[in-house]
Design a protein around this motif. Structure first.
Motif, PDB file in Angstrom:
ATOM      1  N   PRO A  55       1.003  -1.080  -0.104  1.00 12.43           N
ATOM      2  CA  PRO A  55      -0.032  -0.083   0.080  1.00 12.43           C
ATOM      3  C   PRO A  55       0.875   1.337  -0.077  1.00 12.43           C
ATOM      4  CG  PRO A  55      -0.682  -1.629   1.528  1.00 12.43           C
ATOM      5  CD  PRO A  55       0.560  -1.960   1.238  1.00 12.43           C
ATOM      6  N   VAL A  56       2.029   1.137   0.891  1.00 12.38           N
ATOM      7  CA  VAL A  56       2.981   2.309   0.809  1.00 12.38           C
ATOM      8  C   VAL A  56       3.409   2.705  -0.611  1.00 12.38           C
ATOM      9  CG1 VAL A  56       5.094   3.299   1.614  1.00 12.38           C
ATOM     10  CG2 VAL A  56       3.578   1.955   3.238  1.00 12.38           C
ATOM     11  N   LEU A  57       3.642   1.691  -1.340  1.00  9.64           N
ATOM     12  CA  LEU A  57       4.341   2.206  -2.789  1.00  9.64           C
ATOM     13  C   LEU A  57       3.273   2.539  -3.732  1.00  9.64           C
ATOM     14  CD1 LEU A  57       6.836   1.687  -4.668  1.00  9.64           C
ATOM     15  CD2 LEU A  57       5.792  -0.626  -5.088  1.00  9.64           C
ATOM     16  N   LEU A  58       1.955   2.034  -3.778  1.00  6.74           N
ATOM     17  CA  LEU A  58       1.138   2.445  -4.804  1.00  6.74           C
ATOM     18  C   LEU A  58       0.452   3.687  -4.169  1.00  6.74           C
ATOM     19  CD1 LEU A  58      -0.525   1.439  -7.221  1.00  6.74           C
ATOM     20  CD2 LEU A  58      -2.379   0.885  -5.828  1.00  6.74           C
ATOM     21  N   GLY A  94     -11.845  -7.548   3.901  1.00  3.59           N
ATOM     22  CA  GLY A  94     -12.731  -8.533   4.618  1.00  3.59           C
ATOM     23  C   GLY A  94     -13.186  -9.622   4.248  1.00  3.59           C
ATOM     24  N   PHE A  95     -13.385  -9.840   2.930  1.00  2.00           N
ATOM     25  CA  PHE A  95     -13.810 -11.200   2.242  1.00  2.00           C
ATOM     26  C   PHE A  95     -12.495 -11.861   1.955  1.00  2.00           C
ATOM     27  CE2 PHE A  95     -17.729  -8.750   1.332  1.00  2.00           C
ATOM     28  CZ  PHE A  95     -18.659  -9.624   1.943  1.00  2.00           C
ATOM     29  N   SER A  96     -11.367 -11.491   1.887  1.00  2.00           N
ATOM     30  CA  SER A  96     -10.336 -12.232   1.525  1.00  2.00           C
ATOM     31  C   SER A  96     -10.213 -13.650   2.545  1.00  2.00           C
ATOM     32  CB  SER A  96      -8.749 -11.288   1.878  1.00  2.00           C
ATOM     33  OG  SER A  96      -8.735 -10.308   1.075  1.00  2.00           O
ATOM     34  N   THR A  97      -9.764 -14.645   1.421  1.00  2.53           N
ATOM     35  CA  THR A  97      -9.644 -15.928   2.191  1.00  2.53           C
ATOM     36  C   THR A  97      -8.300 -16.594   1.610  1.00  2.53           C
ATOM     37  OG1 THR A  97     -10.318 -16.738  -0.111  1.00  2.53           O
ATOM     38  CG2 THR A  97     -12.010 -16.592   1.732  1.00  2.53           C
ATOM     39  N   SER A  98      -7.162 -15.820   1.352  1.00  3.14           N
ATOM     40  CA  SER A  98      -6.080 -16.075   0.960  1.00  3.14           C
ATOM     41  C   SER A  98      -5.069 -15.198   0.907  1.00  3.14           C
ATOM     42  CB  SER A  98      -5.856 -17.174  -0.523  1.00  3.14           C
ATOM     43  OG  SER A  98      -6.017 -16.152  -1.508  1.00  3.14           O
ATOM     44  N   PHE A  99      -3.514 -15.276   0.990  1.00  3.32           N
ATOM     45  CA  PHE A  99      -2.652 -14.294   0.952  1.00  3.32           C
ATOM     46  C   PHE A  99      -2.602 -13.582  -0.156  1.00  3.32           C
ATOM     47  CE2 PHE A  99       1.746 -12.972  -0.043  1.00  3.32           C
ATOM     48  CZ  PHE A  99       1.795 -11.973   0.655  1.00  3.32           C
ATOM     49  N   TYR A 100      -2.803 -14.100  -1.392  1.00  5.07           N
ATOM     50  CA  TYR A 100      -2.893 -13.405  -2.539  1.00  5.07           C
ATOM     51  C   TYR A 100      -3.929 -12.782  -2.851  1.00  5.07           C
ATOM     52  CZ  TYR A 100       1.355 -16.250  -3.457  1.00  5.07           C
ATOM     53  OH  TYR A 100       2.613 -17.103  -3.278  1.00  5.07           O
ATOM     54  N   SER A 101      -4.933 -13.065  -2.535  1.00  2.00           N
ATOM     55  CA  SER A 101      -6.266 -12.172  -2.691  1.00  2.00           C
ATOM     56  C   SER A 101      -6.233 -10.915  -1.903  1.00  2.00           C
ATOM     57  CB  SER A 101      -7.634 -12.908  -2.280  1.00  2.00           C
ATOM     58  OG  SER A 101      -7.701 -13.511  -1.066  1.00  2.00           O
ATOM     59  N   LEU A 102      -5.540 -11.211  -0.441  1.00  2.00           N
ATOM     60  CA  LEU A 102      -5.288  -9.992   0.420  1.00  2.00           C
ATOM     61  C   LEU A 102      -4.333  -9.002  -0.166  1.00  2.00           C
ATOM     62  CD1 LEU A 102      -5.710  -8.630   3.273  1.00  2.00           C
ATOM     63  CD2 LEU A 102      -3.916 -10.441   4.173  1.00  2.00           C
ATOM     64  N   LEU A 103      -3.412  -9.518  -0.781  1.00  2.76           N
ATOM     65  CA  LEU A 103      -2.296  -8.608  -1.369  1.00  2.76           C
ATOM     66  C   LEU A 103      -3.002  -8.078  -2.298  1.00  2.76           C
ATOM     67  CD1 LEU A 103       0.816  -8.538  -0.958  1.00  2.76           C
ATOM     68  CD2 LEU A 103       1.093  -9.968  -2.761  1.00  2.76           C
ATOM     69  N   PHE A 104      -3.862  -8.485  -3.262  1.00  2.00           N
ATOM     70  CA  PHE A 104      -4.504  -7.475  -4.349  1.00  2.00           C
ATOM     71  C   PHE A 104      -5.345  -6.455  -3.651  1.00  2.00           C
ATOM     72  CE2 PHE A 104      -8.752  -7.182  -6.462  1.00  2.00           C
ATOM     73  CZ  PHE A 104      -8.056  -6.563  -7.676  1.00  2.00           C
ATOM     74  N   ALA A 106      -4.719  -5.184  -0.787  1.00  2.00           N
ATOM     75  CA  ALA A 106      -3.706  -4.303  -0.093  1.00  2.00           C
ATOM     76  C   ALA A 106      -3.135  -3.354  -1.030  1.00  2.00           C
ATOM     77  CB  ALA A 106      -2.722  -5.240   0.492  1.00  2.00           C
ATOM     78  N   LEU A 107      -3.119  -3.900  -2.487  1.00  3.68           N
ATOM     79  CA  LEU A 107      -2.560  -2.809  -3.551  1.00  3.68           C
ATOM     80  C   LEU A 107      -3.489  -1.716  -3.650  1.00  3.68           C
ATOM     81  CD1 LEU A 107      -0.168  -2.527  -5.478  1.00  3.68           C
ATOM     82  CD2 LEU A 107      -2.004  -3.963  -7.252  1.00  3.68           C
ATOM     83  N   LEU A 108      -4.868  -2.156  -3.913  1.00  2.00           N
ATOM     84  CA  LEU A 108      -5.933  -1.258  -3.887  1.00  2.00           C
ATOM     85  C   LEU A 108      -6.058  -0.302  -2.960  1.00  2.00           C
ATOM     86  CD1 LEU A 108      -8.481  -3.156  -6.103  1.00  2.00           C
ATOM     87  CD2 LEU A 108      -6.732  -1.826  -6.980  1.00  2.00           C
ATOM     88  N   LEU A 109      -5.621  -0.783  -1.608  1.00  2.00           N
ATOM     89  CA  LEU A 109      -5.986   0.181  -0.409  1.00  2.00           C
ATOM     90  C   LEU A 109      -4.980   1.063  -0.531  1.00  2.00           C
ATOM     91  CD1 LEU A 109      -7.934  -0.688   1.987  1.00  2.00           C
ATOM     92  CD2 LEU A 109      -5.907  -1.362   3.262  1.00  2.00           C
ATOM     93  N   GLY A 110      -3.862   1.145  -1.253  1.00  2.00           N
ATOM     94  CA  GLY A 110      -2.830   2.099  -1.636  1.00  2.00           C
ATOM     95  C   GLY A 110      -3.320   3.159  -1.998  1.00  2.00           C
ATOM     96  N   VAL A 111      -4.534   3.287  -2.875  1.00  2.00           N
ATOM     97  CA  VAL A 111      -4.841   4.551  -3.332  1.00  2.00           C
ATOM     98  C   VAL A 111      -5.268   5.679  -2.323  1.00  2.00           C
ATOM     99  CG1 VAL A 111      -7.054   5.373  -4.601  1.00  2.00           C
ATOM    100  CG2 VAL A 111      -5.731   3.187  -5.479  1.00  2.00           C
TER     101      VAL A 111
END
Length: 396
Positions: A55-58, A94-104, A106-111
């Motif tokens: 999130p910091v990077l994006l 909140g709906f994430s069920t895996s690390f990779y979905s959470l990472l996706f 997290a990327l958008l959270l950076g906005v």
């Protein structure tokens, strides 16, 4: 009695500051909960670092288009859209069920981190030039949202659970978006709208790069210390996670509170003079840390010194941005803000690498001292002069 314009300006300042604080809370929401995600998904130390850093990077990179959009379409539309957009990744986390979905998500959270460029642009457009330093310094208090996340979200997670912590944040985000839309006016357009290429034309000016370097150091140090200080303190002094986290939050609070002082002093005595003291003090603080980190008392003093002067420096840099680029404030704010965010992204990685290679952090803080001295020399040549004047770039 205040004029209508002054009342509007004050209302925009208040709402933009609270709006940025809320957006920064969202932006920093993963960091204080990283250990819980580590336990939930069995993350390695590297995966946890990536989760916090994404999130910091994006958020840093997105400040460039966000500033340009604020210039082109106005702060009211851009800020409202940005806040409403953050609802999507908050739901997704909140709906994430895996690390990779959470990472996706997290990327958008950076906005949410791009709110800085929008808020600064919105406030500067409605503030007279002789008061911009003070107003933008106050607006910078929105950075407190980073500390607010650390203070509040772990407790909320204990009360309602990890999933609902992010969903609860949606409520104040939607309320703030409504306040921004209905209680602030649109920024009047002056002149023809620039294209994306036209907005980025500010890159040809030396002052754009100079201010970006300055903010890379001042805001970068603020972010880097805020993110990495808990790890550093636990490694050096075997502090508990709670103790180290509270000390790091204290650093953020001091730096945030001192930011308006930088803008105020920039209005009164000139930002160039303020930055001379700032870069000297950062270099001094970094040297004290380099050779005195064996003592937690010395370390505490040096960190508080760096916190205070980086906050002042952040305010002073953004006194210069609208002063030098009144017609391209959003574009330059985005670029300078992105540089500051990147300044907070790379140092923790560098410090960790230096620690692994050399066994100490000394070389990393010596690099900070040298970079501060370089900024000091450049500032003395460009901005810390007996007379101040407008630059050609001001018409960019």
């Amino acid at each position: 009695m205040m004029s209508t314009h002054e009342k509007t300006s004050r209302r925009i300042l208040i709402l933009s500051t609270f709006g940025m604080a809320l957006a920064f809370t969202v932006w920093a929401s993963l960091s204080p909960l990283a250990n819980q995600f580590e336990a939930l998904y069995g993350l390695t130390a590297t995966e946890k670092s990536i989760l916090v850093a994404v999130p910091v990077l994006l958020g840093s990179i997105m400040r460039v288009p966000a500033g340009i959009l604020a210039d082109r379409y106005g702060g009211r539309k851009t800020f409202t859209f940005l806040l409403l957009f953050t609802v999507i990744p908050l739901l997704g986390v909140g709906f994430s069920t895996s690390f990779y979905s959470l990472l996706f998500w997290a990327l958008l959270l950076g906005v949410a981190g791009a709110s800085f460029a929008v808020s600064i642009t919105f406030v500067s457009k409605w503030t007279p030039s002789e008061k911009q330093g003070t107003a933008l310094g106050i607006n910078g208090l929105g950075n407190f949202g980073t500390a607010l996340a650390g203070f509040t979200l772990p407790t909320i997670a204990l009360l309602v659970g990890l999933q609902w912590t992010f969903w609860v944040l949606i409520i104040p985000v939607v309320i703030m978006a409504a306040l921004m839309w209905f209680w602030t006016p649109e920024t009047p357009q002056t002149g023809e709208k620039k294209t994306l290429l036209g907005s980025l034309s500010v890159l040809k000016f030396r002052n754009t790069w100079t201010l970006s370097l300055f903010y890379f150091v001042t805001f970068g140090a603020f972010v880097a210390f805020g993110i990495y200080l808990p790890t550093l303190l636990m490694d050096l002094y075997a502090l508990s996670a709670v103790d180290a986290g509270m000390r790091a939050a204290g650093f953020v609070v001091v730096a945030t509170i001192s930011r308006p002082l930088g803008g105020y002093l920039g209005d009164k005595i000139g930002a160039g003079k303020v930055l001379t003291v700032v870069f000297l003090s950062i270099a001094l603080g970094a040297l004290i840390i380099s050779f005195g980190m064996a003592s937690i008392i010395v370390m505490t003093f040096a960190c508080l010194l760096v916190a205070a002067v980086t906050g002042v420096g952040n305010g002073a840099v953004f006194k210069l941005v609208p002063q030098l680029f009144p017609k391209a404030t959003g574009a330059v704010t985005g670029l300078v803000g992105a540089a500051g965010g990147l300044g907070g992204f790379f140092p923790p990685i560098l410090l960790g690498s230096i620690r692994d290679i050399t066994g100490t952090y000394t070389l990393g803080f010596l690099c900070l001292a040298l970079l501060s001295i370089l900024c000091l020399i450049i500032n003395k040549r460009q901005f810390d002069k007996s007379t101040s004047r407008s630059f050609v770039e001001a018409n960019a």
